[in-house]
Design a protein around this motif. Sequence first.
Motif, PDB file in Angstrom:
ATOM      1  N   ALA A 184       3.771  -9.271  -6.313  1.00  0.00           N
ATOM      2  CA  ALA A 184       4.046  -8.099  -5.489  1.00  0.00           C
ATOM      3  C   ALA A 184       3.321  -6.891  -6.042  1.00  0.00           C
ATOM      4  CB  ALA A 184       5.546  -7.827  -5.443  1.00  0.00           C
ATOM      5  N   GLY A 185       2.674  -6.132  -5.194  1.00  0.00           N
ATOM      6  CA  GLY A 185       2.008  -4.901  -5.595  1.00  0.00           C
ATOM      7  C   GLY A 185       3.025  -3.777  -5.679  1.00  0.00           C
ATOM      8  N   PRO A 186       2.564  -2.578  -6.101  1.00  0.00           N
ATOM      9  CA  PRO A 186       3.490  -1.455  -6.250  1.00  0.00           C
ATOM     10  C   PRO A 186       4.252  -1.093  -4.970  1.00  0.00           C
ATOM     11  CG  PRO A 186       1.196  -0.762  -6.530  1.00  0.00           C
ATOM     12  CD  PRO A 186       1.210  -2.241  -6.537  1.00  0.00           C
ATOM     13  N   LEU A 187       3.561  -1.131  -3.831  1.00  0.00           N
ATOM     14  CA  LEU A 187       4.241  -0.717  -2.595  1.00  0.00           C
ATOM     15  C   LEU A 187       5.293  -1.743  -2.180  1.00  0.00           C
ATOM     16  CD1 LEU A 187       1.346   0.825  -0.519  1.00  0.00           C
ATOM     17  CD2 LEU A 187       3.223   1.974  -1.685  1.00  0.00           C
ATOM     18  N   ARG A 188       4.970  -3.008  -2.379  1.00  0.00           N
ATOM     19  CA  ARG A 188       5.918  -4.072  -2.071  1.00  0.00           C
ATOM     20  C   ARG A 188       7.150  -3.917  -2.965  1.00  0.00           C
ATOM     21  NH1 ARG A 188       5.528  -9.582  -0.237  1.00  0.00           N
ATOM     22  NH2 ARG A 188       7.685  -9.921   0.399  1.00  0.00           N
ATOM     23  N   PHE A 189       6.917  -3.663  -4.267  1.00  0.00           N
ATOM     24  CA  PHE A 189       8.011  -3.475  -5.223  1.00  0.00           C
ATOM     25  C   PHE A 189       8.884  -2.294  -4.792  1.00  0.00           C
ATOM     26  CE2 PHE A 189       9.461  -1.137  -9.034  1.00  0.00           C
ATOM     27  CZ  PHE A 189      10.348  -2.074  -9.525  1.00  0.00           C
ATOM     28  N   PHE A 190       8.225  -1.221  -4.384  1.00  0.00           N
ATOM     29  CA  PHE A 190       8.946  -0.027  -3.937  1.00  0.00           C
ATOM     30  C   PHE A 190       9.838  -0.355  -2.745  1.00  0.00           C
ATOM     31  CE2 PHE A 190       8.892   3.857  -1.228  1.00  0.00           C
ATOM     32  CZ  PHE A 190       9.608   4.690  -2.074  1.00  0.00           C
ATOM     33  N   LYS A 191       9.240  -1.019  -1.758  1.00  0.00           N
ATOM     34  CA  LYS A 191       9.955  -1.278  -0.502  1.00  0.00           C
ATOM     35  C   LYS A 191      11.067  -2.315  -0.670  1.00  0.00           C
ATOM     36  CE  LYS A 191       7.823  -3.652   2.909  1.00  0.00           C
ATOM     37  NZ  LYS A 191       8.689  -4.723   3.354  1.00  0.00           N
TER      38      LYS A 191
ATOM     39  N   ARG B   4       8.158   1.470 -19.947  1.00  0.00           N
ATOM     40  CA  ARG B   4       7.265   0.657 -20.751  1.00  0.00           C
ATOM     41  C   ARG B   4       6.233  -0.043 -19.857  1.00  0.00           C
ATOM     42  NH1 ARG B   4       8.503  -3.915 -22.496  1.00  0.00           N
ATOM     43  NH2 ARG B   4      10.612  -3.751 -21.675  1.00  0.00           N
ATOM     44  N   VAL B   5       6.743  -0.517 -18.722  1.00  0.00           N
ATOM     45  CA  VAL B   5       5.878  -1.255 -17.798  1.00  0.00           C
ATOM     46  C   VAL B   5       5.531  -0.359 -16.620  1.00  0.00           C
ATOM     47  CG1 VAL B   5       5.665  -3.359 -16.452  1.00  0.00           C
ATOM     48  CG2 VAL B   5       7.226  -3.268 -18.405  1.00  0.00           C
ATOM     49  N   VAL B   6       4.246  -0.160 -16.361  1.00  0.00           N
ATOM     50  CA  VAL B   6       3.871   0.684 -15.227  1.00  0.00           C
ATOM     51  C   VAL B   6       2.824  -0.013 -14.382  1.00  0.00           C
ATOM     52  CG1 VAL B   6       4.390   2.849 -16.387  1.00  0.00           C
ATOM     53  CG2 VAL B   6       2.103   1.850 -16.572  1.00  0.00           C
ATOM     54  N   PHE B   7       2.631   0.511 -13.182  1.00  0.00           N
ATOM     55  CA  PHE B   7       1.571  -0.003 -12.322  1.00  0.00           C
ATOM     56  C   PHE B   7       0.289   0.742 -12.631  1.00  0.00           C
ATOM     57  CE2 PHE B   7       5.382  -0.894  -9.777  1.00  0.00           C
ATOM     58  CZ  PHE B   7       5.206  -2.255  -9.584  1.00  0.00           C
ATOM     59  N   ARG B   8      -0.845   0.122 -12.299  1.00  0.00           N
ATOM     60  CA  ARG B   8      -2.130   0.754 -12.545  1.00  0.00           C
ATOM     61  C   ARG B   8      -2.819   1.041 -11.218  1.00  0.00           C
ATOM     62  NH1 ARG B   8      -3.138   0.295 -17.930  1.00  0.00           N
ATOM     63  NH2 ARG B   8      -1.859  -1.556 -18.243  1.00  0.00           N
ATOM     64  N   SER B   9      -3.119   2.300 -10.991  1.00  0.00           N
ATOM     65  CA  SER B   9      -3.897   2.650  -9.808  1.00  0.00           C
ATOM     66  C   SER B   9      -4.345   4.089  -9.935  1.00  0.00           C
ATOM     67  CB  SER B   9      -3.074   2.481  -8.536  1.00  0.00           C
ATOM     68  OG  SER B   9      -3.774   3.037  -7.453  1.00  0.00           O
ATOM     69  N   GLY B  10      -5.601   4.331  -9.598  1.00  0.00           N
ATOM     70  CA  GLY B  10      -6.123   5.682  -9.732  1.00  0.00           C
ATOM     71  C   GLY B  10      -5.707   6.590  -8.592  1.00  0.00           C
ATOM     72  N   TRP B  11      -5.646   6.028  -7.409  1.00  0.00           N
ATOM     73  CA  TRP B  11      -5.436   6.894  -6.245  1.00  0.00           C
ATOM     74  C   TRP B  11      -4.026   6.841  -5.690  1.00  0.00           C
ATOM     75  CZ3 TRP B  11      -3.981   4.069  -1.996  1.00  0.00           C
ATOM     76  CH2 TRP B  11      -4.214   2.688  -2.069  1.00  0.00           C
ATOM     77  N   LEU B  12      -3.334   5.692  -5.849  1.00  0.00           N
ATOM     78  CA  LEU B  12      -2.034   5.531  -5.198  1.00  0.00           C
ATOM     79  C   LEU B  12      -1.008   6.618  -5.565  1.00  0.00           C
ATOM     80  CD1 LEU B  12      -0.533   3.856  -3.188  1.00  0.00           C
ATOM     81  CD2 LEU B  12       0.209   2.343  -5.026  1.00  0.00           C
ATOM     82  N   PRO B  13      -0.864   6.955  -6.884  1.00  0.00           N
ATOM     83  CA  PRO B  13       0.138   7.989  -7.192  1.00  0.00           C
ATOM     84  C   PRO B  13      -0.119   9.293  -6.467  1.00  0.00           C
ATOM     85  CG  PRO B  13      -1.199   7.444  -9.119  1.00  0.00           C
ATOM     86  CD  PRO B  13      -1.447   6.392  -8.110  1.00  0.00           C
TER      87      PRO B  13
END
Lengths: 283, 293
Positions: A184-191, B4-13
């Motif tokens: 799951a990507g970040p948006l999926r995790f969020f939703k 501790r665990v984060v997502f990686r993305s330059g533009w999404l935030p």
Amino acid sequence: MVERRPLLAVLSHVVLILGVLVVAFPLYMTFVASTQTVDEIIHPPMTLWPGSHLIENYTAAWNGTGGGNGSKAPVGQMMVVSLITALVISLGKIAISLLSAFAIVYFRFRFRMVVFWGIFITLMLPVEVRILPTYQVVSDLGMLNSYAGLTIPLIASATATFLFRQFFLTVPDELVEAARMDGAGPLRFFKDVLVPLSSTSIAALFVIQFIYGWNQYLWPLLVTTNEDMYPVVIGIKRMISGGDAQTAWNVVMATALMAMIPPAVVVMLMQKWFVKGLVDTEK
Amino acid sequence: MEKRVVFRSGWLPWVLIAPQALVILVFFFLPAGQMLVQSVQQSNAFGTSVEYVGLDNFRNLWNDASYLESFYTTAIFSTLVAVLGIGISLLLAVFADRIVRGALIYKTLLIWPYAVAPAVAGVLWLFMFAPSVGVVTYWLGVLGVNWNHLLNGPQAMALVIMAAVWKQISYNFLFFLAGLQSIPKSLIEAAAIDGAGPWRRFRTIVFPLLSPTTFFLLVINIVYAFFDTFGIIDAVTQGGPGKATSILVYKLYYDGFKAMDLGGSAAQSAVLMVIVVALTVVQFRFVEKKVNY
């Protein structure tokens, strides 16, 4: 209770009943006035018992056909304006705060703390303090007398963002790891994970923010000049004009009662979330 | 605290933050910046020329008797609203805490005024005390009190204070009740075994343990009296009679929108902002420390 003191128990009930009566008295008088004719009200003392004109006063208020010198905007339409405004403000605040709290907690990016403090500082800039320049901005953008003008300037929320940030920080990291494993990507995790987990906080915030939106006064007073964009709280004020005798108090009071019902129902029916919301947003 | 665990993305935030950031920039920072600029400028009567005047606007405020009077009015108003509101709700909460049966009914019947808009609360009280038609006015007349808040400044002040306190009792009550319920029962029982009566227990145990709640409510109530009571004032007295109930926020509104004094009202805004910042700092320092005895 640590000991039996019948006298003190009686006293407790007496004090509380007195408190409830004093708190309820203005409401009762409002109800009584809304069931009388204007003539019955302007010849004091007004009776303390409900009269027989309930239905006609409420119909007059709802359709805007009451007497008196003040504004005659129909309450039915003002209630719609209030409802839309309150819903857009409360849901909008929740939506944009969820998104920004998610970004602040779950991503590392440059200026993250700048953004965080930027949101924090808005706590110190209530509408009351910056009314004139904010009015100018809204007026320059052509947003007077529109739902956008009524709602968007009130939609930013430092308290809601903090509340969600605090909550997200308590969500176990294992959930993120598990979601990642499952692809799951970040948006999926969020939703699918974060938003469902926050449902209690969302309900609590909704109650508080709905009341906040419904009860706005100063801001709508400035940005609405058309009767068909008046929220009901503004409408009541505009119905009172001239001296006591020229105001159709029976219709004003019927309007006041109708204006109180939606937020009061929300508070009483959602009491649990209301209390949680109050405590959470202030801490 | 950090994740501790984060997502990686330059533009999404940035996309996620964009809506909130846009609203804040356009409707908070831009106006606040304009306000600070205007507070050091003076425009002429037609708005055709603007000149830099330094701190003149602030100096004028300081020399303006009506502004200082408004400060004084606000101080009296907010002190009375806070003290009366806290006192009455504490009394109700202490008794509600003793009650075993029917507590929820009392609670429900006491909290609903929170839902009433300040302006509507003002209208309710205005109606009861209206000089020629009000019920309470009539009763006061029978008792020999001549009530007319349209002419009598102190009576107008009393009326807006009553309406403001009435609306805030529910809020204070809920926080006091929560505070009372978090006091360990063992402390109260131990004191009772040692022979302390209810009053003594309240004075020496309950009240001191409630002090964080009381202090917190004091700050919240002052903020409420300063800013959220605008609707009450506007509905009941419009700042009158004379300037008897013209609190700072009302004066700011009046000078800015009715008298069209841009520089002066911007300076007033700046002063109010300093007050908000001070109150917020006090509130947060308190929340961090959690004062306890």
